[in-house]
Design a protein around this motif. Structure first.
Motif, PDB file in Angstrom:
ATOM      1  N   VAL A 102      40.578  -0.137 -11.536  1.00 36.45           N
ATOM      2  CA  VAL A 102      39.730  -0.850 -10.883  1.00 36.45           C
ATOM      3  C   VAL A 102      38.980  -1.945 -12.010  1.00 36.45           C
ATOM      4  CG1 VAL A 102      37.335  -0.876  -9.934  1.00 36.45           C
ATOM      5  CG2 VAL A 102      39.035   0.872  -9.260  1.00 36.45           C
ATOM      6  N   LEU A 103      38.947  -1.424 -13.276  1.00 34.53           N
ATOM      7  CA  LEU A 103      38.429  -2.142 -14.256  1.00 34.53           C
ATOM      8  C   LEU A 103      39.303  -3.160 -14.823  1.00 34.53           C
ATOM      9  CD1 LEU A 103      36.119   0.558 -15.986  1.00 34.53           C
ATOM     10  CD2 LEU A 103      35.377  -1.305 -14.442  1.00 34.53           C
ATOM     11  N   ARG A 124      37.609 -10.004  -4.067  1.00 31.34           N
ATOM     12  CA  ARG A 124      36.350  -9.205  -4.010  1.00 31.34           C
ATOM     13  C   ARG A 124      35.360  -9.402  -5.296  1.00 31.34           C
ATOM     14  NH1 ARG A 124      40.002  -4.323  -2.610  1.00 31.34           N
ATOM     15  NH2 ARG A 124      40.786  -5.141  -0.555  1.00 31.34           N
ATOM     16  N   ALA A 125      34.194  -8.965  -5.085  1.00 30.78           N
ATOM     17  CA  ALA A 125      33.243  -9.051  -6.450  1.00 30.78           C
ATOM     18  C   ALA A 125      33.981  -8.349  -7.476  1.00 30.78           C
ATOM     19  CB  ALA A 125      31.892  -8.608  -5.719  1.00 30.78           C
ATOM     20  N   GLU A 126      34.436  -7.295  -7.358  1.00 26.89           N
ATOM     21  CA  GLU A 126      35.038  -6.587  -8.511  1.00 26.89           C
ATOM     22  C   GLU A 126      36.334  -7.056  -9.142  1.00 26.89           C
ATOM     23  OE1 GLU A 126      36.390  -4.253  -4.855  1.00 26.89           O
ATOM     24  OE2 GLU A 126      34.736  -5.032  -5.349  1.00 26.89           O
ATOM     25  N   ASP A 127      36.858  -8.014  -8.299  1.00 25.66           N
ATOM     26  CA  ASP A 127      37.899  -8.892  -8.995  1.00 25.66           C
ATOM     27  C   ASP A 127      37.469  -9.684  -9.876  1.00 25.66           C
ATOM     28  OD1 ASP A 127      40.082  -7.766  -7.637  1.00 25.66           O
ATOM     29  OD2 ASP A 127      39.509  -8.837  -5.709  1.00 25.66           O
ATOM     30  N   ASP A 129      34.547  -9.686 -11.450  1.00 31.90           N
ATOM     31  CA  ASP A 129      34.092  -8.847 -12.662  1.00 31.90           C
ATOM     32  C   ASP A 129      35.173  -8.512 -13.845  1.00 31.90           C
ATOM     33  OD1 ASP A 129      31.468  -8.800 -11.563  1.00 31.90           O
ATOM     34  OD2 ASP A 129      31.705  -6.531 -10.658  1.00 31.90           O
ATOM     35  N   VAL A 130      36.173  -8.307 -13.253  1.00 34.87           N
ATOM     36  CA  VAL A 130      37.355  -8.138 -14.126  1.00 34.87           C
ATOM     37  C   VAL A 130      37.828  -9.348 -15.012  1.00 34.87           C
ATOM     38  CG1 VAL A 130      39.943  -7.316 -14.318  1.00 34.87           C
ATOM     39  CG2 VAL A 130      38.215  -5.955 -12.977  1.00 34.87           C
ATOM     40  N   GLN A 134      31.262  -8.577 -16.197  1.00 36.90           N
ATOM     41  CA  GLN A 134      29.824  -8.213 -15.653  1.00 36.90           C
ATOM     42  C   GLN A 134      28.880  -8.924 -16.415  1.00 36.90           C
ATOM     43  OE1 GLN A 134      29.790  -3.991 -15.383  1.00 36.90           O
ATOM     44  NE2 GLN A 134      31.152  -4.144 -13.448  1.00 36.90           N
ATOM     45  N   ALA A 151      29.682 -11.952  -5.427  1.00 39.98           N
ATOM     46  CA  ALA A 151      30.699 -12.546  -6.707  1.00 39.98           C
ATOM     47  C   ALA A 151      29.779 -13.276  -7.530  1.00 39.98           C
ATOM     48  CB  ALA A 151      31.893 -12.904  -6.334  1.00 39.98           C
TER      49      ALA A 151
END
Length: 223
Positions: A102-103, A124-127, A129-130, A134, A151
């Motif tokens: 994920v990270l 997605r928002a986590e993409d 972040d990577v 963050q 995002a």
């Protein structure tokens, strides 16, 4: 239908590293995806952070174009996704090793492409972040992509001040707003001094022609 299936857009069918990849989109309207959208290609090992460069209407049977079913919505819907479909041209920009992490290990430049039938989904928002990192004390958010309010696109302020930088663009594209945001981030993080020549009164106070965007003096309560 869960959120993962809603994000699933299609599969890679052909393409090249230099010209981009062709993705056959799942059944649905061509208007469901826009040029400039951020997407992720799920390779066998890695994730490819990509941008949609073009959309094309295609068909498997040339006879459909010879006698298009203009008057019959039922026939149009029956053909959609089988004999008529939308293809997207996608260009990978960055790759993140380990698609199940994920990270992730951090993005790097793309030097290869995913295999046939790699799945494409919405970013997605986590993409973000990577890829961008963050938001934190020295990593400042400068905004969100269009239609992706959850995002954040961030910049590393510490790295920003290591080298000279410039903000360029046509009139009305938001140069002053972006400059004010970056100045706000630098002052708030207290990692750099700023000498501002505000000859057009764009940064100190809220402008009458742009209400709702506070000036630096308003934000930091300084005279």
């Amino acid at each position: 239908m869960d959120s993962g299936s809603r994000d699933d857009l299609g599969v890679v069918t052909e393409g090249s590293f230099s010209a981009g990849l062709t993705v056959r989109l799942n059944g649905g309207s061509a208007e469901d995806l826009q040029v400039g959208s951020f997407v992720v290609l799920e390779g066998e090992r890695d994730r490819y952070f990509s941008l949609v460069n073009d959309l094309q209407l295609r068909m498997t049977d040339p006879g459909v174009a010879t006698d298009p079913p203009v008057e019959s919505e039922f026939i149009r819907e029956s053909l959609r996704g089988i004999h008529t479909f939308t293809a997207a041209t996608v260009r990978p920009s960055l790759v993140v090793e380990g698609k199940d992490d994920v990270l992730g290990a951090g993005p790097r430049a793309v030097r290869t492409i995913p295999s046939h039938f790699a799945r494409m989904r919405r970013a997605r928002a986590e993409d973000f972040d990577v890829v961008f990192g963050q938001e934190g004390d020295e990593r400042f958010s400068v905004g969100s992509p269009i239609a992706m309010d959850d995002a954040k696109v961030t910049i590393d302020l510490r790295k920003l001040i290591e080298r000279p930088s410039g903000i360029f663009g046509q009139t009305g594209t938001g140069k002053s707003v972006l400059t004010r945001l970056i100045l706000f981030g630098l002052i708030r993080a207290n990692i750099s001094s700023a000498l501002i020549f505000d000859m057009h009164d764009e940064y100190a106070d809220e402008r009458r022609d742009k209400p709702g965007i506070p000036g630096l003096r308003d934000l930091f309560d300084s005279t």
